[in-house]
Design an enzyme around this catalytic site. Structure first.
Site, short mmCIF file in Angstrom:
data_model
loop_
_atom_site.label_atom_id
_atom_site.label_comp_id
_atom_site.label_asym_id
_atom_site.label_seq_id
_atom_site.Cartn_x
_atom_site.Cartn_y
_atom_site.Cartn_z
CE LYS A 112 -3.78 2.13 2.65
NZ LYS A 112 -4.66 2.00 3.84
CB SER B 26 -8.01 3.80 3.03
OG SER B 26 -7.10 3.23 3.94
CB SER C 157 -8.08 1.09 6.05
OG SER C 157 -8.78 2.31 6.01
#
Lengths: 94, 492
Positions: free
Chosen positions: B79, B154, B178
């Site tokens: 990420k 997210s 997330s």
């Protein structure tokens, strides 16, 4: 609480954000809704409850205060928008 | 190499690599080809490091398989909130558009030490603020099961990438769900470890008392392998836990011989199984609990009575911490600088006004407000008090059960642009994931089937006591093996 665009502007300035009038108008309405929702916490009886600011159970450890080189000057300056090769450069202050 | 290789699990590919049946270069090429084929629809990857990945894979091949390296030759994605040396780390924000860290986050160093090949960085909501990945400053990621729907957020880029076979595992971060919510939306496995279990060093901070890095994979064994590679004490993170790190993969394998859930008490919180949850979500989750019962688990009712206050508590804490953490983006040391500024205050104000997106600015402003003189006690201190009560709810519930289970999200993946107009409605969708971060406990989401109405993946969430990851993994594996959810997305 109701939030006026002027009040939103004041808080934005505290946060070093220069927002335009349209955005402040929109933020003020959204802030009002969000803060109103947050105020539902007032219904919870927290008398005598110690605040919990973080979930860590252990005591932060200490370590010997030894000087270690973790990076070079070039590495630190590499991502800066403006430098003279030795320092970060900002608009003239004095 | 064939397309089928991409659908193998991380541990299966690792075993093929270890035995020399495939090379690290061929595994990497397979993933790069899959990325090239799927990205036009998915937009999951922000920065692809194809050359560096192939070079690293070739280096590994030249040295030969190393059985001591748990992820030897396995291609993974990271990420974009997590620092990677020499590879852009933008956090999904324009303000970090040209930022290239000169060091690796400890979790990334852990992946590399385990022999993993970093393919690149995945898309995310800007600074991890969002539940749909629509707040990225760069692109909107699509859900591999239906490209008209969001992947969750997210960590939506990581979830879509893992689900679609672009990589065998990815790192996500979880501040309020997330990792777990996008795992649920994309039909994969995601773990939010106990706070302090994985070092936050090198993770761009959002809510420092909430953030954790964790694995996102297609199987529970894969998650155990990745977690073992990244977990552990780190002197560079003072909140890192000193507890010894188990070999989760070995512990899970040892347990898997037993396979049943006899003696395991599953707690079902009343607040998670009723009003406000879509029927198709409840149906899938109930079927998974029934499967667990069939394996010998005892099902008990528990209560987490402060759940209705979790969203308000979470957003006060998270926004307060965000407003403080994001003060570092000032246009001086790194990131975007507005060239028109003539004085220092203007430099800060204009750089931040133009560099941050609207959701980030909204949270900074509200966070600044709740921390400001005169309001601090009413908002921030009050939220911290309720936070303790929320944590106590969990501790009380664990007195009568071993694992708490419930839906990860009240609904399956929603449509792109469906919820972007009303930030409060978006926040409310986090109701089942955020309490865990406030309490600092571990949790994971596993796929348990497709919703009868939406035909989209549904996730079941498992919560454990602090450092109870092994118990979660074993329970999750038993349930997933029994339920056998479909894992091949049909949208691409």
């Amino acid at each position: 609480m109701d939030v006026s665009p002027e009040f939103a502007a004041k808080i934005a300035t505290l946060a070093r954000l220069r927002l335009d009038a349209d955005k402040l108008e929109r933020f003020a309405g959204q802030m009002g809704d969000i803060l109103k929702y947050m105020e539902t916490l007032a219904a919870v009886d927290t008398t005598g409850v110690e605040p919990l600011y973080g979930p860590v159970a252990h005591v932060s450890p200490t370590r010997p205060d030894e000087v270690v080189r973790t990076c070079t000057r070039d590495e630190v300056l590499h991502n800066a928008p403006e430098t003279d090769g030795r320092f970060f450069i900002v608009p003239k202050i004095v | 190499m064939s397309h089928e290789l991409c659908s193998l699990s991380l541990t299966a590919v690792r075993d093929l690599l270890r035995s020399g049946e495939i090379t690290a270069v061929s595994a990497t090429r397979t993933c790069l080809a899959r990325i090239a084929a799927t990205e036009p629809k998915l937009h999951a990857v922000l920065h692809l490091a194809a050359d560096a990945a192939l070079a690293e894979a070739a280096r590994l091949d030249a040295a030969g398989p190393d059985p001591d390296k748990r992820l030897w030759g396995v291609p993974v994605l990271v990420k974009d909130a997590i620092c990677t040396k020499g590879l852009p780390t933008t956090c999904g924000s324009k303000i970090l558009e040209n930022f290239v860290p000169f060091y690796d986050a400890t979790a990334v160093a852990g992946l590399k030490a385990a022999g993993a090949v970093i393919l690149g960085k995945t898309n995310m909501d800007e600074f991890a603020m969002g539940s749909s990945t629509e707040n990225s400053a760069y692109q909107t990621t699509a859900n591999p099961w239906d490209v008209a729907k969001v992947p969750g957020g997210s960590s939506g880029g990581s979830a879509a990438a893992v689900s679609s076979g672009q990589c065998f595992g990815a790192l996500g971060t979880d501040t309020g769900g997330s990792i777990r919510q996008p795992a649920s939306f994309c039909g994969i496995v995601g773990i939010k470890p106990t706070y302090g279990r994985v070092s936050r060093y090198g993770l761009v901070a959002y809510g420092s008392s909430l953030d954790q890095i964790g694995p996102m994979t297609r199987t529970v064994e894969d998650a155990a392998a990745m977690l073992t590679a990244i977990a552990g004490h780190d002197p560079k993170d003072s909140t890192s836990a000193p507890e010894a790190t188990p070999d989760y993969e070995a512990d899970l394998a040892a347990w898997a011989g037993k396979g049943d859930l006899a003696g395991v008490r599953l707690g079902l919180p009343d607040e998670y199984w009723g009003e406000g949850v879509d029927a198709e979500v409840l149906d899938c989750c109930r079927a998974a609990v029934d499967a667990a019962r069939g394996l010998g688990a005892e099902v008990v009712r528990v209560s987490l009575p402060h759940t209705p206050y979790a969203v308000a508590t979470y957003y006060i804490v998270a926004m307060a911490e965000a407003s403080s953490n994001l003060a570092r983006f000032d246009g001086v040391r790194y990131g975007y600088r507005d060239a028109s500024a003539t004085d220092l205050a203007g430099l800060y104000e204009l750089s931040r006004a133009k560099g941050f997106g609207p959701e980030v600015q909204r949270r900074i402003v509200i966070g600044t407000y709740v921390l400001s003189a005169g309001y601090y006690d009413a908002y921030y201190r009050k939220a911290a008090q309720v936070r303790r009560l929320i944590r106590q709810d969990f501790l009380d519930a664990f007195a009568s059960c071993d694992v708490i289970v419930g839906p990860t999200s009240p609904f399956a993946a929603f449509g792109i642009a469906e919820k972007t107009e009303d930030p409060l409605q978006m926040y409310l969708s986090d109701i089942f994931t955020i309490s865990l971060n406030l309490a600092g406990l571990p949790g994971m989401s596993i796929p348990v089937g497709l919703g009868a109405k939406s035909a989209m993946p549904v996730g079941l969430q498992l919560f454990g006591p602090a450092f109870g990851e092994t118990r979660l993994l074993c329970t999750a594996k038993a349930v997933m093996d029994a339920v056998r959810p479909p894992m091949v997305p049909r949208g691409i």
